[in-house]
Enzyme design. Structure first.
Site, PDB file in Angstrom:
ATOM      1  CE  LYS A 118      -0.069   2.103 -63.122  1.00  0.00           C
ATOM      2  NZ  LYS A 118       0.674   2.344 -64.005  1.00  0.00           N
ATOM      3  CG  HIS A 177       3.490 -27.514 -22.777  1.00  0.00           C
ATOM      4  ND1 HIS A 177       2.623 -26.789 -22.804  1.00  0.00           N
ATOM      5  CD2 HIS A 177       3.297 -27.879 -21.733  1.00  0.00           C
ATOM      6  CE1 HIS A 177       1.703 -26.979 -22.462  1.00  0.00           C
ATOM      7  NE2 HIS A 177       1.797 -27.326 -21.057  1.00  0.00           N
TER       8      HIS A 177
END
Length: 515
Positions: free
Chosen positions: A137, A279
């Site tokens: 922070k 595929h």
């Protein structure tokens, strides 16, 4: 005044060397807690224990160590706000310039066999995430490091800028810290959810997914699509834990095909089996008395489509199988192991990707698909089916051998894109009809591939037959038996046609669509 660094790490990799540089080259003062302080002192470094710095002892068996205003005040103070600096002075708090923290190994703990809930709870870090979040922070005024890999980068920044760490670097480190705590919290949440979710509630109300970049891929499905391979969690599992023996870097399409191959081959844990894919669809799957026999049968099932394909094997690659694998062009091979002799043979195809994945059976318990504005999650299609529970609906009954052949066809068809039809014989696929818009179209493709070999063959359908036309087409080609889920309002029409044509029909009661 010397700069101040707080070091509190679970992973001590590179810590001593890093701390030595901070002290000797950059004149940092060090404060540290628990085991980290002990390690640094044993290395001859001057370090102040957090309990001595705060004037408050570690309590609750070490559960509370760094949760103190002297620590978090030094971290969160804004150096450009006079009131903050005045408060630090009033309370004799030193500003902290560097925070180095990594967390208790929660994921490593829960990955251990037999770990108890109590053990897992004790490995939930509290002080560490608090330090990381507070430091992240306030990145405008200090640097936070959460991974040993960042140590060299920080030292380089320090040397290049005479101690003035760039804002860009600090912001990047803060981002990594927040990502680290988010992933950590997600692992804890997922684990506790598993402990508390009722057995009849397979999917949670809140589902989170995050990953860490494992490898930037050359591109995605097509060259204009950027792609990255992410690893879930901090403990490598699945493909992230696999070993690449040789070959070119894996592509996006390789990984998608490999996962489809793993799913298929995991259906066959007992006898030697091989699967060849293109595929994501199987073009050949076979079982044999040896691995090489299984591969040769799978390849011969559709040798044209097998060119440039993906091969999955359920046994370690031996010399005979390796020799057969090098007779054609393949993209990838995956197996649970590889003998030294086989490895030497495969090296003749230097570009061939060979992967070792010891646990081919264990895969994800859910599948996830992204849609606009959200995503869909379902449990994986890994239900265990027993042919003894199937229903024979024709007058003609299957023999145990015929039932075993139907089971092979059924195991394969669940991994073919819907609408899916698979024809097999002699424990080998002969024809695969995938992804057609109507089921009879898939039947015709599968039978055309099988050709004359379809006579005496076995046919599996991933969904029910809405009409009897597929049954009649299969019978005309010489199919002996059909396995399908059933459930159509016209099931009786299909059963009647099967009886009329002397074809065995078995209903599984379970559908296997794959979209």
């Amino acid at each position: 005044m010397a700069r101040l660094a707080l070091l509190s790490t679970s992973d001590k990799t590179g810590l001593i060397e890093f701390a030595q540089t901070l002290v000797k080259e950059f004149e940092f003062d060090l404060i540290s807690s628990g085991g980290t302080a002990k390690v640094l002192k044993e290395a001859g470094l001057s370090v102040t224990k957090v309990s001595d710095y705060t004037g408050f002892p570690e309590i609750l068996g070490g559960r509370v160590k760094t949760l103190h205003p002297r620590i978090h005040g030094g971290i969160l103070a804004r150096r450009d706000v006079p009131e903050d600096l005045k408060e630090l002075e009033t309370h004799e708090i030193r500003p902290i310039d560097l925070v180095v923290v990594n967390l208790y190994p929660f994921e490593q703990t829960i990955a251990k066999e037999g770990v108890t809930l109590a053990e897992a709870i004790e490995n939930i870090d509290i002080g560490g995430p608090t330090l990381l979040r507070a430091s992240a922070k306030n990145y405008a005024h200090l640097t936070v490091l959460c991974n040993p890999e960042q140590y060299p980068q920080y030292l380089e920044q320090f040397r290049q800028n005479q101690g003035d760490i760039s804002l860009e670097f600090r912001q990047n480190c803060a981002l990594k810290a927040f990502r680290h705590t988010a992933t950590y919290d997600q692992a804890i949440s997922a684990y506790l959810q598993q402990q508390e979710t009722p057995k009849d509630t397979p999917l949670p109300a809140l589902y989170s997914l995050s990953g860490t970049e494992l490898q930037s891929l050359r591109y995605g499905e097509n060259p204009h699509q950027p792609a990255t391979w992410y690893q879930t969690g901090t403990v490598a599992t699945g493909w992230a834990a696999g070993k690449i023996l040789q070959g070119k870097p894996l592509s996006y399409n390789n990984l998608v095909d490999l996962e489809a191959a793993r799913r298929i081959i995991s259906e066959f844990p007992d006898e030697p089996a091989a699967a060849v894919l293109k595929h994501t669809n199987p073009c050949g799957v076979a079982m044999g008395n040896s691995l090489s026999e299984a591969y040769k049968k799978a390849f011969a099932a559709d040798s044209v489509s097998a060119f440039g394909g993906i091969v999955a094997l359920n046994r370690p690659i031996d010399a005979d199988t390796a020799t057969a694998l090098t007779t054609t062009f393949l993209e990838c091979i995956v197996a649970p192991g590889c003998t030294p002799e086989a490895e030497e043979i495969l090296q003749k195809k230097s570009k061939l990707r060979v992967l070792i994945l010891p646990d081919l059976i264990r895969g994800p318990s859910e599948t996830v698909k992204v849609i606009a504005g959200g995503f869909l999650v379902q449990t994986s299609d890994d239900a265990v089916e027993n042919p003894q529970d199937w229903k024979v609906v024709t007058e003609k009954q299957p023999t145990p051998e015929q039932l075993a052949e139907l089971l092979l066809a059924w195991k394969v068809v669940k991994h073919v894109k819907s609408n899916a039809i698979v024809v097999t014989k002699n424990r080998t696929t002969l024809g695969v009809g995938a992804g057609q818009m109507n089921r009879v179209g898939s039947v015709k493709i599968a039978l055309e591939q099988a050709g004359e070999n379809a006579k005496g063959g076995y046919l599996a359908s991933d969904g029910f037959f809405p009409f009897d036309d597929s049954v009649r087409t299969a019978a005309d080609a010489g199919i002996t038996a059909i396995v399908q889920p059933g459930g159509s309002v016209r099931d009786e029409d299909s059963i009647k046609a099967a009886n009329e044509l002397g074809v065995i029909m078995v209903l599984t009661g379970m559908r296997h669509f794959l979209h």
